[in-house]
Design a protein around this motif. Structure first.
Motif, PDB file in Angstrom:
ATOM      1  N   PHE A  59       0.837  -1.198   0.000  1.00  0.00           N
ATOM      2  CA  PHE A  59       0.000   0.000   0.000  1.00  0.00           C
ATOM      3  C   PHE A  59       0.877   1.255   0.000  1.00  0.00           C
ATOM      4  O   PHE A  59       0.530   2.262  -0.624  1.00  0.00           O
ATOM      5  N   HIS A  87       3.065   6.643   5.718  1.00  0.00           N
ATOM      6  CA  HIS A  87       3.283   6.663   4.276  1.00  0.00           C
ATOM      7  C   HIS A  87       4.536   7.481   3.994  1.00  0.00           C
ATOM      8  O   HIS A  87       4.707   8.567   4.558  1.00  0.00           O
ATOM      9  N   GLU A 214     -10.374   0.133  -3.301  1.00  0.00           N
ATOM     10  CA  GLU A 214     -10.094   1.583  -3.323  1.00  0.00           C
ATOM     11  C   GLU A 214     -11.364   2.380  -3.597  1.00  0.00           C
ATOM     12  O   GLU A 214     -11.655   3.368  -2.915  1.00  0.00           O
ATOM     13  N   GLU A 218     -13.328   4.999  -1.030  1.00  0.00           N
ATOM     14  CA  GLU A 218     -13.655   6.364  -1.464  1.00  0.00           C
ATOM     15  C   GLU A 218     -15.122   6.695  -1.213  1.00  0.00           C
ATOM     16  O   GLU A 218     -15.463   7.781  -0.767  1.00  0.00           O
ATOM     17  N   LEU A 229      -6.909   9.952   1.474  1.00  0.00           N
ATOM     18  CA  LEU A 229      -6.664   8.587   1.023  1.00  0.00           C
ATOM     19  C   LEU A 229      -6.257   8.560  -0.443  1.00  0.00           C
ATOM     20  O   LEU A 229      -5.282   7.888  -0.821  1.00  0.00           O
ATOM     21  N   LEU A 230      -6.979   9.290  -1.270  1.00  0.00           N
ATOM     22  CA  LEU A 230      -6.735   9.277  -2.711  1.00  0.00           C
ATOM     23  C   LEU A 230      -5.298   9.677  -3.042  1.00  0.00           C
ATOM     24  O   LEU A 230      -4.620   9.015  -3.837  1.00  0.00           O
ATOM     25  N   LEU A 233      -2.824   6.827  -2.231  1.00  0.00           N
ATOM     26  CA  LEU A 233      -2.973   5.510  -2.848  1.00  0.00           C
ATOM     27  C   LEU A 233      -1.838   5.218  -3.822  1.00  0.00           C
ATOM     28  O   LEU A 233      -1.355   6.119  -4.524  1.00  0.00           O
ATOM     29  N   ILE A 240      -6.859   5.830 -11.055  1.00  0.00           N
ATOM     30  CA  ILE A 240      -6.397   6.485  -9.826  1.00  0.00           C
ATOM     31  C   ILE A 240      -5.555   7.715 -10.153  1.00  0.00           C
ATOM     32  O   ILE A 240      -5.679   8.758  -9.505  1.00  0.00           O
ATOM     33  N   LYS A 244      -6.401  11.477  -8.949  1.00  0.00           N
ATOM     34  CA  LYS A 244      -5.437  12.320  -8.228  1.00  0.00           C
ATOM     35  C   LYS A 244      -5.305  13.674  -8.917  1.00  0.00           C
ATOM     36  O   LYS A 244      -5.277  14.718  -8.258  1.00  0.00           O
TER      37      LYS A 244
END
Length: 397
Positions: A59, A87, A214, A218, A229-230, A233, A240, A244
Motif C-alpha cells: 500500500f 506513508h 479503493e 472512497e 486517502l486518494l 494511494l 487512480i 489524483k
C-alpha cells in the motif's frame, strides 16, 4: 464544484470584504495547511502469516526487502503491539500493523480496547484463506462500535497459481475467483452484516480486487478523508492517476487566489517572487503525489524489477528526472509566451491609477491558475507513462 469548496470560498470572500487581502490570504493558507494535515489511520489486522505486513508495505509502495521502511514479514507473528508505518510521501497517512487477535489471549472486545480502536478510521481484516472465528468475532465487535471494516483475502495469486496447476486445461481464472469470493462470503453470512470480501495480491495490486477496494473506501469515507486517502494511494490504475489529478486540480483555485491577493501589494516584483516560491512548492507536492520524485521512482523500479533509467526514459515533460526548484520553474515558464505576456501585463498594470491593482490581481490569478494546470497536466501524463512502463504496457504515443 464540491459544496464544501463553495462554502469555503464564500468564507474567504467574506474575510476579504471585512478584513482585507492580508486576512483573506491568511485564511486560505490556514485552510490549505489544515487539508494537508488531516490524519488518516488505517488498521490492518489478521491471523499470523495472513500477509498483513506485505499489504502494509505494498500500500505504501515499499518492497518487503526495504530494511529501513518495510514492515517485517514472515510466517510467524512478528507484531506484538500496534506498530505505525507512516506513508513515505504522505506522513499524515499511517497504516497500523496490529497483532493478530489469535496471538493476544484477549477476547475481541478487550483486544479492540488494547489497540485503542477509537483512533482508527477503518479496519482491514486480512486472511490468506478462509476467515476464522477470531476474524468474525473481531468484525462483530467493530460493527457494534460503528466503525467500518473490510475483509481482504490476501495472496490470491497463490490460490490462482495452485488452482491452475491442479485443473490444467480446464482452469478458468474468472470462475475460480468467483468461487473463492463466494466461499469466503458464505462463511461470513449470518454472522457479519453485509460482508464484503476483496481478493488481493499484495505484489500485484493492479490486479484482482484492490481497485474495487479503493473505490469502496472512497465511497464510504467522509469527503475530507477521501481526499487524503486518494493522494496516498499507490498508482495501481490509470483511473487512480486521473482521480489524483482531479483532486489536485480542485485546489488550484486556492493557490491562484493566494497569488491574486499577493498582487494587491503595490511593490514591483514582489508578487512574482512570492508566486515562484509557492508554485515550485506546489509542483513538488504534485511530483510526490504522482510518485515521480527520485525516491518514489527508485522504490517503483525495485518493486517492478526494472532499471531506474528505463522508468525515467519514458517521461517527456521538462520536469522529468529533475529536482523541482524556483529556478527550474522560471526556466520552463520563460519558454511560454502566455506566461511571459501575463507577467508583463501584471507588472505594467500596477502603474495604472485606480484600476491598476485590481487588474494586477486578476492577471496574477489567471497566470498562476494557468501555470499550475500546465505543470499538473505534464506530471499526470508522465505518471501514466511510468505506470504503463512498470506494468510492461506499450508506452508509445
Amino acid at each position: 464544484m464540491d459544496p464544501h469548496d463553495d462554502e469555503e470560498m464564500a468564507k474567504i470572500q467574506k474575510e476579504l470584504e471585512t478584513n482585507g487581502s492580508a486576512a483573506a490570504a491568511a485564511k486560505i493558507q490556514t485552510y490549505l495547511d489544515e487539508q494537508d494535515n488531516i490524519q488518516l489511520n488505517i488498521a490492518i489486522t489478521g491471523e499470523s502469516g495472513s500477509g498483513k505486513s506485505s499489504f502494509v508495505n505494498a500500500f505504501r509502495g515499499i518492497h518487503n526487502r526495504d530494511k529501513e521502511r518495510a514492515a517485517p514479514t514472515g510466517v510467524t507473528e512478528t507484531t506484538t503491539d500496534p506498530t505505525p508505518y507512516p506513508h513515505p510521501n504522505h506522513p499524515n497517512v499511517t497504516l497500523w500493523d496490529l497483532p493478530g487477535i489469535g496471538t493476544t489471549k484477549f477476547p475481541a472486545d478487550e483486544y479492540l480496547k488494547k489497540v485503542e480502536f477509537e483512533r482508527f478510521d477503518f479496519f482491514i481484516i486480512i486472511s490468506a484463506d478462509r476467515f476464522r472465528e477470531n476474524d468474525v468475532k473481531l468484525a462483530q465487535e467493530i460493527q457494534k462500535m460503528k466503525k467500518k471494516f473490510y475483509f481482504v483475502h490476501s495472496k490470491i495469486d497463490h490460490n490462482i497459481r495452485d488452482e491452475e496447476e491442479t485443473q490444467g486445461s480446464e482452469f478458468n481464472e474468472e470462475e475460480t475467483l468467483k468461487e473463492i469470493r463466494e466461499d469466503c462470503i458464505q462463511g461470513l453470512k449470518g454472522r457479519v452484516e453485509s460482508p464484503q470480501v476483496f481478493l488481493v495480491a499484495s505484489r500485484k495490486l493492479h490486479l484482482y480486487d484492490f481497485p474495487l477496494l479503493e473505490k469502496t473506501l472512497e465511497e464510504e469515507l467522509p469527503a475530507h478523508k477521501k481526499h487524503v486517502l486518494l493522494l496516498a494511494l499507490p498508482n495501481v490504475s490509470l483511473e487512480i492517476i486521473i482521480k489524483k489529478k482531479e483532486a489536485l486540480q480542485a485546489r488550484i483555485k486556492y493557490r491562484a487566489s493566494l497569488s491574486a491577493l499577493g498582487a494587491a501589494v503595490p511593490v514591483p516584483g514582489l508578487s512574482f517572487d512570492a508566486d515562484m516560491v509557492m508554485i515550485a512548492a506546489t509542483i513538488r507536492q504534485y511530483q510526490v503525489t504522482f510518485g515521480l520524485d527520485s525516491a518514489s521512482l527508485q522504490r517503483l523500479a525495485q518493486t517492478a524489477g526494472l532499471p531506474l533509467d528505463e522508468l525515467r526514459a519514458v517521461m517527456s515533460s521538462p520536469l522529468a528526472g529533475k529536482e523541482i526548484n524556483k529556478d527550474l520553474i522560471i526556466k520552463v515558464l520563460c519558454s511560454s509566451v502566455t506566461f511571459v505576456s501575463l507577467t508583463a501585463a501584471e507588472e505594467g498594470s500596477r502603474f495604472i491609477p485606480f484600476f491598476g491593482i485590481p487588474a494586477a490581481m486578476t492577471l496574477s490569478f489567471v497566470s498562476t491558475y494557468t501555470t499550475l494546470n500546465m505543470f499538473l497536466n505534464m506530471l499526470a501524463d508522465d505518471s501514466q507513462k511510468v505506470f504503463k512502463k512498470a506494468l510492461g504496457l506499450n508506452t508509445t504515443v
